[in-house]
Write a protein that holds these residues in place. Structure first.
Motif, PDB file in Angstrom:
ATOM      1  N   THR A  55       8.103   1.479  -1.634  1.00  0.00           N
ATOM      2  CA  THR A  55       9.228   2.351  -1.955  1.00  0.00           C
ATOM      3  C   THR A  55       9.183   2.761  -3.418  1.00  0.00           C
ATOM      4  O   THR A  55       9.325   3.936  -3.762  1.00  0.00           O
ATOM      5  CB  THR A  55      10.551   1.623  -1.661  1.00  0.00           C
ATOM      6  OG1 THR A  55      10.590   1.280  -0.278  1.00  0.00           O
ATOM      7  CG2 THR A  55      11.736   2.506  -2.005  1.00  0.00           C
ATOM      8  N   ILE A  63       0.835  -1.204   0.000  1.00  0.00           N
ATOM      9  CA  ILE A  63       0.000   0.000   0.000  1.00  0.00           C
ATOM     10  C   ILE A  63       0.868   1.252   0.000  1.00  0.00           C
ATOM     11  O   ILE A  63       0.536   2.265  -0.625  1.00  0.00           O
ATOM     12  CB  ILE A  63      -0.948  -0.026   1.219  1.00  0.00           C
ATOM     13  CG1 ILE A  63      -1.942  -1.195   1.075  1.00  0.00           C
ATOM     14  CG2 ILE A  63      -1.699   1.293   1.351  1.00  0.00           C
ATOM     15  CD1 ILE A  63      -2.896  -1.339   2.236  1.00  0.00           C
ATOM     16  N   ASN A  64       2.020   1.184   0.678  1.00  0.00           N
ATOM     17  CA  ASN A  64       2.956   2.314   0.720  1.00  0.00           C
ATOM     18  C   ASN A  64       4.338   1.812   0.296  1.00  0.00           C
ATOM     19  O   ASN A  64       5.243   1.667   1.115  1.00  0.00           O
ATOM     20  CB  ASN A  64       3.001   2.910   2.130  1.00  0.00           C
ATOM     21  CG  ASN A  64       3.980   4.074   2.232  1.00  0.00           C
ATOM     22  OD1 ASN A  64       4.273   4.754   1.250  1.00  0.00           O
ATOM     23  ND2 ASN A  64       4.508   4.292   3.435  1.00  0.00           N
ATOM     24  N   PRO A  77       6.942   3.260  -6.590  1.00  0.00           N
ATOM     25  CA  PRO A  77       5.518   3.413  -6.933  1.00  0.00           C
ATOM     26  C   PRO A  77       5.009   2.335  -7.883  1.00  0.00           C
ATOM     27  O   PRO A  77       3.809   2.053  -7.911  1.00  0.00           O
ATOM     28  CB  PRO A  77       5.465   4.801  -7.585  1.00  0.00           C
ATOM     29  CG  PRO A  77       6.631   5.536  -7.000  1.00  0.00           C
ATOM     30  CD  PRO A  77       7.699   4.499  -6.822  1.00  0.00           C
ATOM     31  N   TRP A 115       7.204   2.716   8.105  1.00  0.00           N
ATOM     32  CA  TRP A 115       6.915   1.331   8.470  1.00  0.00           C
ATOM     33  C   TRP A 115       7.307   1.089   9.926  1.00  0.00           C
ATOM     34  O   TRP A 115       8.208   1.743  10.471  1.00  0.00           O
ATOM     35  CB  TRP A 115       7.684   0.372   7.571  1.00  0.00           C
ATOM     36  CG  TRP A 115       7.254   0.425   6.124  1.00  0.00           C
ATOM     37  CD1 TRP A 115       6.370   1.291   5.549  1.00  0.00           C
ATOM     38  CD2 TRP A 115       7.727  -0.424   5.072  1.00  0.00           C
ATOM     39  NE1 TRP A 115       6.244   1.038   4.215  1.00  0.00           N
ATOM     40  CE2 TRP A 115       7.068  -0.014   3.879  1.00  0.00           C
ATOM     41  CE3 TRP A 115       8.626  -1.477   5.002  1.00  0.00           C
ATOM     42  CZ2 TRP A 115       7.290  -0.627   2.654  1.00  0.00           C
ATOM     43  CZ3 TRP A 115       8.849  -2.097   3.786  1.00  0.00           C
ATOM     44  CH2 TRP A 115       8.184  -1.677   2.625  1.00  0.00           C
ATOM     45  N   ASP A 163       9.250  10.410  -0.542  1.00  0.00           N
ATOM     46  CA  ASP A 163       7.790  10.418  -0.393  1.00  0.00           C
ATOM     47  C   ASP A 163       7.167   9.040  -0.192  1.00  0.00           C
ATOM     48  O   ASP A 163       6.023   8.947   0.259  1.00  0.00           O
ATOM     49  CB  ASP A 163       7.145  11.071  -1.623  1.00  0.00           C
ATOM     50  CG  ASP A 163       7.586  12.511  -1.804  1.00  0.00           C
ATOM     51  OD1 ASP A 163       7.826  13.174  -0.772  1.00  0.00           O
ATOM     52  OD2 ASP A 163       7.693  12.954  -2.961  1.00  0.00           O
ATOM     53  N   ASN A 164       7.865   7.983  -0.542  1.00  0.00           N
ATOM     54  CA  ASN A 164       7.241   6.650  -0.516  1.00  0.00           C
ATOM     55  C   ASN A 164       8.088   5.664   0.271  1.00  0.00           C
ATOM     56  O   ASN A 164       9.320   5.762   0.309  1.00  0.00           O
ATOM     57  CB  ASN A 164       7.068   6.116  -1.947  1.00  0.00           C
ATOM     58  CG  ASN A 164       6.172   6.998  -2.787  1.00  0.00           C
ATOM     59  OD1 ASN A 164       5.005   7.177  -2.490  1.00  0.00           O
ATOM     60  ND2 ASN A 164       6.737   7.573  -3.851  1.00  0.00           N
ATOM     61  N   GLY A 165       7.387   4.696   0.877  1.00  0.00           N
ATOM     62  CA  GLY A 165       8.070   3.591   1.531  1.00  0.00           C
ATOM     63  C   GLY A 165       8.637   3.902   2.894  1.00  0.00           C
ATOM     64  O   GLY A 165       9.517   3.175   3.369  1.00  0.00           O
ATOM     65  N   ARG A 168       2.993  -0.353  -6.187  1.00  0.00           N
ATOM     66  CA  ARG A 168       1.785  -0.005  -5.445  1.00  0.00           C
ATOM     67  C   ARG A 168       0.675  -0.997  -5.787  1.00  0.00           C
ATOM     68  O   ARG A 168       0.489  -1.377  -6.939  1.00  0.00           O
ATOM     69  CB  ARG A 168       1.340   1.417  -5.764  1.00  0.00           C
ATOM     70  CG  ARG A 168       0.250   1.939  -4.808  1.00  0.00           C
ATOM     71  CD  ARG A 168      -0.046   3.404  -5.077  1.00  0.00           C
ATOM     72  NE  ARG A 168       1.162   4.222  -4.980  1.00  0.00           N
ATOM     73  CZ  ARG A 168       1.666   4.653  -3.830  1.00  0.00           C
ATOM     74  NH1 ARG A 168       1.068   4.349  -2.691  1.00  0.00           N
ATOM     75  NH2 ARG A 168       2.762   5.395  -3.823  1.00  0.00           N
ATOM     76  N   HIS A 172      13.273   2.079   5.861  1.00  0.00           N
ATOM     77  CA  HIS A 172      11.844   2.351   5.742  1.00  0.00           C
ATOM     78  C   HIS A 172      11.232   3.059   6.951  1.00  0.00           C
ATOM     79  O   HIS A 172      10.011   3.208   7.009  1.00  0.00           O
ATOM     80  CB  HIS A 172      11.088   1.036   5.510  1.00  0.00           C
ATOM     81  CG  HIS A 172      11.415   0.374   4.211  1.00  0.00           C
ATOM     82  ND1 HIS A 172      10.945   0.821   3.004  1.00  0.00           N
ATOM     83  CD2 HIS A 172      12.201  -0.711   3.936  1.00  0.00           C
ATOM     84  CE1 HIS A 172      11.398   0.042   2.032  1.00  0.00           C
ATOM     85  NE2 HIS A 172      12.168  -0.894   2.569  1.00  0.00           N
TER      86      HIS A 172
END
Length: 292
Positions: free
Chosen positions: A106, A103-104, A108, A183, A178-180, A111, A161
């Motif tokens: 690293t 869902i999140n 995109p 956690w 912005d991603n990953g 995804r 992460h």
């Protein structure tokens, strides 16, 4: 409607019922067998994924550690290695895949699709759930997917992460900030989803079902022929002879020879009884004749 027609009609009805029941049971058995074979393929692919990830973590990552001081190499990530390996395999076998949607994520590109996100959500809502099996239609193909949760169980995963500030600079340079991230330990962040096509197995089931139906039809046809021959020889022919003799007696033709039916069954007993009745009738008629 004659006796033969009634007999064949009953046989036809029995055959139709037997065909429906037998083909239904055969389909269930063949489908279960095909599904077990598919699940075995899934298990093999899943184990291969685990082996690739373990090998990468044990052999590849330590070798690349020195090179990653200034730059990040995705080849050092076990999940990247497994995903890349099966992506290359998918070029030869398009309907076979091993994916690690998150869902999140690293990257995109990893995804999750809506149906994959629903699976991850189910795992999150039920932490004790270890496996989900789903069937879906994709591009006109029936696909079976088996999903297992990916849980953060190694503190080393959080090195990349947890937050962008804690992640290696080379990692942030490749994937951005912005991603990953965000956690946490023991969190289900993704799922391993192994997908295999069902169409080949289902086509095989259909072919076997056709073979079963054809085989049963041939057996019924041969059986019907044999039973009709026996019916004609043992029942219809003797009954026809008895009927003809009865017609002659009713018309006053008492000179007809008696029918010799030598059998110890009900037909033979009927013939003997009718022969005795005819003889008694002939004797009675002679007694009634006036003396000349």
């Amino acid at each position: 409607m004659g006796l033969s027609a009634k007999f064949n009609l009953m046989m036809l009805g029995t055959f139709v019922v037997a065909l429906v029941v037998s083909t239904g049971l055969s389909y269930l058995l063949l489908y279960q067998d095909a599904r077990q074979q598919i699940m075995q393929e899934v298990a093999i692919m899943s184990e291969q994924s685990d082996v690739i990830r373990d090998y990468t973590a044990r052999e590849i990552t330590p070798l690349l550690a020195m090179q990653m001081e200034d730059t990040f190499l995705p080849q050092s990530v076990p999940f990247w290695s497994a995903h890349t390996t099966f992506r290359n395999l998918q070029e030869r076998f398009p309907n076979y895949s091993v994916e690690f949607p998150a869902i999140n994520p690293t990257n995109p590109a990893n995804r999750s699709d809506p149906w994959q996100a629903n699976i991850i959500t189910e795992f999150r809502n039920d932490p004790d759930l270890t496996e989900l099996v789903r069937e879906r239609e994709e591009a006109g193909q029936r696909i079976l997917s088996v999903a297992r949760p990916i849980r953060i169980e190694n503190q080393g995963c959080l090195a990349c992460h947890s937050t962008p500030e804690a992640a290696p600079a080379g990692y942030v340079a490749v994937y951005g900030r912005d991603n990953g991230f965000g956690w946490q330990m023991d969190e289900i962040v993704a799922a391993q989803i192994v997908s295999v096509p069902m169409q080949v197995a289902l086509d095989r089931v259909g072919q076997r079902m056709s073979d079963v139906a054809i085989g049963l039809t041939v057996i019924f046809g041969v059986l019907a022929l044999i039973l009709n021959l026996l019916l004609h020889r043992l029942v219809l022919s003797p009954l026809r002879q008895i009927s003809e003799m009865a017609d002659d007696v009713s018309l006053g033709n008492l000179d007809r020879e008696t029918v010799e039916i030598r059998s110890n069954d009900e037909i033979g007993s009927l013939a003997q009884s009718f022969t005795r009745m005819r003889r008694s009738f002939v004797n009675a008629m002679k007694l009634l004749e006036p003396d000349v």
